[in-house]
Write a protein that holds these residues in place. Structure first.
Motif, mmCIF file in Angstrom:
data_model
loop_
_atom_site.group_PDB
_atom_site.id
_atom_site.type_symbol
_atom_site.label_atom_id
_atom_site.label_comp_id
_atom_site.label_asym_id
_atom_site.label_seq_id
_atom_site.Cartn_x
_atom_site.Cartn_y
_atom_site.Cartn_z
ATOM 1 N N MET A 15 -2.963 -15.910 14.584
ATOM 2 C CA MET A 15 -4.409 -15.952 14.419
ATOM 3 C C MET A 15 -4.686 -16.386 12.983
ATOM 4 S SD MET A 15 -4.679 -14.699 17.419
ATOM 5 C CE MET A 15 -6.272 -14.122 17.881
ATOM 6 N N GLY A 16 -5.575 -17.329 12.775
ATOM 7 C CA GLY A 16 -5.845 -17.808 11.422
ATOM 8 C C GLY A 16 -7.318 -18.035 11.172
ATOM 9 N N SER A 17 -7.619 -18.342 9.911
ATOM 10 C CA SER A 17 -8.987 -18.656 9.466
ATOM 11 C C SER A 17 -9.944 -17.482 9.609
ATOM 12 C CB SER A 17 -9.540 -19.880 10.205
ATOM 13 O OG SER A 17 -8.730 -20.998 9.970
ATOM 14 N N VAL A 18 -9.430 -16.261 9.463
ATOM 15 C CA VAL A 18 -10.285 -15.077 9.487
ATOM 16 C C VAL A 18 -10.743 -14.820 8.055
ATOM 17 C CG1 VAL A 18 -10.420 -12.611 10.019
ATOM 18 C CG2 VAL A 18 -9.036 -14.128 11.470
ATOM 19 N N ALA A 19 -12.053 -14.840 7.830
ATOM 20 C CA ALA A 19 -12.609 -14.656 6.487
ATOM 21 C C ALA A 19 -12.585 -13.184 6.106
ATOM 22 C CB ALA A 19 -14.046 -15.186 6.433
ATOM 23 N N VAL A 20 -12.293 -12.922 4.829
ATOM 24 C CA VAL A 20 -12.275 -11.560 4.304
ATOM 25 C C VAL A 20 -13.385 -11.446 3.264
ATOM 26 C CG1 VAL A 20 -10.941 -9.800 3.098
ATOM 27 C CG2 VAL A 20 -9.785 -11.388 4.667
ATOM 28 N N PHE A 21 -14.327 -10.540 3.517
ATOM 29 C CA PHE A 21 -15.454 -10.287 2.621
ATOM 30 C C PHE A 21 -15.366 -8.867 2.089
ATOM 31 C CE2 PHE A 21 -17.093 -13.773 5.089
ATOM 32 C CZ PHE A 21 -17.981 -14.427 4.253
ATOM 33 N N THR A 22 -15.949 -8.628 0.917
ATOM 34 C CA THR A 22 -16.079 -7.260 0.417
ATOM 35 C C THR A 22 -17.250 -6.601 1.142
ATOM 36 O OG1 THR A 22 -17.506 -7.996 -1.387
ATOM 37 C CG2 THR A 22 -15.170 -7.729 -1.885
ATOM 38 N N ARG A 23 -17.188 -5.292 1.243
ATOM 39 C CA ARG A 23 -18.300 -4.501 1.776
ATOM 40 C C ARG A 23 -19.052 -3.899 0.597
ATOM 41 N NH1 ARG A 23 -18.094 -2.983 7.219
ATOM 42 N NH2 ARG A 23 -16.107 -3.348 8.217
ATOM 43 N N LYS A 24 -20.362 -3.735 0.737
ATOM 44 C CA LYS A 24 -21.165 -3.118 -0.319
ATOM 45 C C LYS A 24 -20.652 -1.734 -0.677
ATOM 46 C CE LYS A 24 -25.717 -5.160 -0.131
ATOM 47 N NZ LYS A 24 -27.134 -4.885 0.051
ATOM 48 N N ASP A 25 -20.236 -0.968 0.336
ATOM 49 C CA ASP A 25 -19.796 0.404 0.116
ATOM 50 C C ASP A 25 -18.290 0.509 -0.126
ATOM 51 O OD1 ASP A 25 -19.129 -0.324 2.690
ATOM 52 O OD2 ASP A 25 -19.837 1.516 3.619
ATOM 53 N N GLY A 26 -17.636 -0.601 -0.398
ATOM 54 C CA GLY A 26 -16.195 -0.618 -0.655
ATOM 55 C C GLY A 26 -15.425 -1.046 0.571
ATOM 56 N N GLY A 27 -14.246 -1.549 0.357
ATOM 57 C CA GLY A 27 -13.414 -2.017 1.458
ATOM 58 C C GLY A 27 -13.717 -3.462 1.805
ATOM 59 N N TYR A 28 -13.263 -3.851 2.963
ATOM 60 C CA TYR A 28 -13.357 -5.253 3.375
ATOM 61 C C TYR A 28 -13.881 -5.350 4.803
ATOM 62 C CZ TYR A 28 -10.162 -5.327 -0.539
ATOM 63 O OH TYR A 28 -9.593 -5.140 -1.764
ATOM 64 N N ARG A 29 -14.512 -6.477 5.100
ATOM 65 C CA ARG A 29 -14.926 -6.755 6.479
ATOM 66 C C ARG A 29 -14.391 -8.121 6.858
ATOM 67 N NH1 ARG A 29 -19.543 -10.098 7.268
ATOM 68 N NH2 ARG A 29 -20.500 -10.660 5.288
ATOM 69 N N LEU A 30 -14.153 -8.322 8.130
ATOM 70 C CA LEU A 30 -13.581 -9.564 8.629
ATOM 71 C C LEU A 30 -14.625 -10.344 9.412
ATOM 72 C CD1 LEU A 30 -10.207 -8.149 9.983
ATOM 73 C CD2 LEU A 30 -10.740 -8.975 7.685
ATOM 74 N N VAL A 31 -14.576 -11.649 9.267
ATOM 75 C CA VAL A 31 -15.442 -12.532 10.040
ATOM 76 C C VAL A 31 -14.526 -13.536 10.737
ATOM 77 C CG1 VAL A 31 -17.303 -14.226 9.973
ATOM 78 C CG2 VAL A 31 -17.368 -12.234 8.446
ATOM 79 N N TYR A 32 -14.578 -13.533 12.058
ATOM 80 C CA TYR A 32 -13.704 -14.374 12.856
ATOM 81 C C TYR A 32 -14.292 -15.778 12.994
ATOM 82 C CZ TYR A 32 -11.109 -10.175 13.732
ATOM 83 O OH TYR A 32 -10.361 -9.043 13.547
ATOM 84 N N PRO A 33 -13.432 -16.777 13.174
ATOM 85 C CA PRO A 33 -13.908 -18.162 13.193
ATOM 86 C C PRO A 33 -14.768 -18.494 14.411
ATOM 87 C CG PRO A 33 -11.578 -18.069 13.739
ATOM 88 C CD PRO A 33 -11.990 -16.681 13.345
ATOM 89 N N THR A 34 -15.717 -19.380 14.184
ATOM 90 C CA THR A 34 -16.585 -19.892 15.246
ATOM 91 C C THR A 34 -16.629 -21.411 15.142
ATOM 92 O OG1 THR A 34 -18.565 -19.741 13.886
ATOM 93 C CG2 THR A 34 -18.060 -17.832 15.268
ATOM 94 N N ARG A 35 -17.132 -22.032 16.173
ATOM 95 C CA ARG A 35 -17.336 -23.480 16.173
ATOM 96 C C ARG A 35 -18.733 -23.733 16.719
ATOM 97 N NH1 ARG A 35 -12.858 -27.425 17.867
ATOM 98 N NH2 ARG A 35 -12.572 -27.205 15.645
ATOM 99 N N LYS A 36 -19.444 -24.656 16.095
ATOM 100 C CA LYS A 36 -20.791 -24.981 16.552
ATOM 101 C C LYS A 36 -20.696 -25.964 17.720
ATOM 102 C CE LYS A 36 -24.084 -24.676 13.679
ATOM 103 N NZ LYS A 36 -25.279 -23.913 13.832
#
Length: 102
Positions: free
Chosen positions: A36-57
């Motif tokens: 599995m690839g291209s999963v974005a890693v973002f910071t969370r406001k309250d600490g830690g990380y959140r993941l955003v999975y890939p999409t296609r328009k």
């Protein structure tokens, strides 16, 4: 028979210049069967990380390429990736987590 145990292995983190909370992208192997690839890693406001999975328009709509099918698997993936990303940042920056870009 399908196993209920999910394994997440071979986690690779690809950092980018942080912007709007985006730290980088991650790839991993799921259950020793799927890469599995291209999963974005973002910071969370309250600490830690959140993941955003890939999409296609497609026809003006975002269509998921892949994503966890249920909350349990989603949390398992998020925990494994969060631990790996935190480990990488602690090795590089002496246990200082990146600042939130909010």
């Amino acid at each position: 028979m399908i196993s209920s145990q999910t394994t997440i292995s071979e986690i690779q983190f690809y950092p980018v210049k942080p912007q709007d909370g985006l730290l980088g992208f991650v790839s991993f192997v799921l259950d020793d069967k799927f890469w599995m690839g291209s999963v974005a890693v973002f910071t969370r406001k309250d600490g830690g990380y959140r993941l955003v999975y890939p999409t296609r328009k497609v026809a003006g709509q975002n269509v998921n390429i892949f994503h966890p099918i249920n909350q349990v698997v989603g949390q398992q993936v998020e925990v494994a990736i969060s631990e790996k990303v935190a480990e990488i940042f602690s090795e590089q920056y002496g246990s200082i987590e990146p600042e939130n870009s909010w």
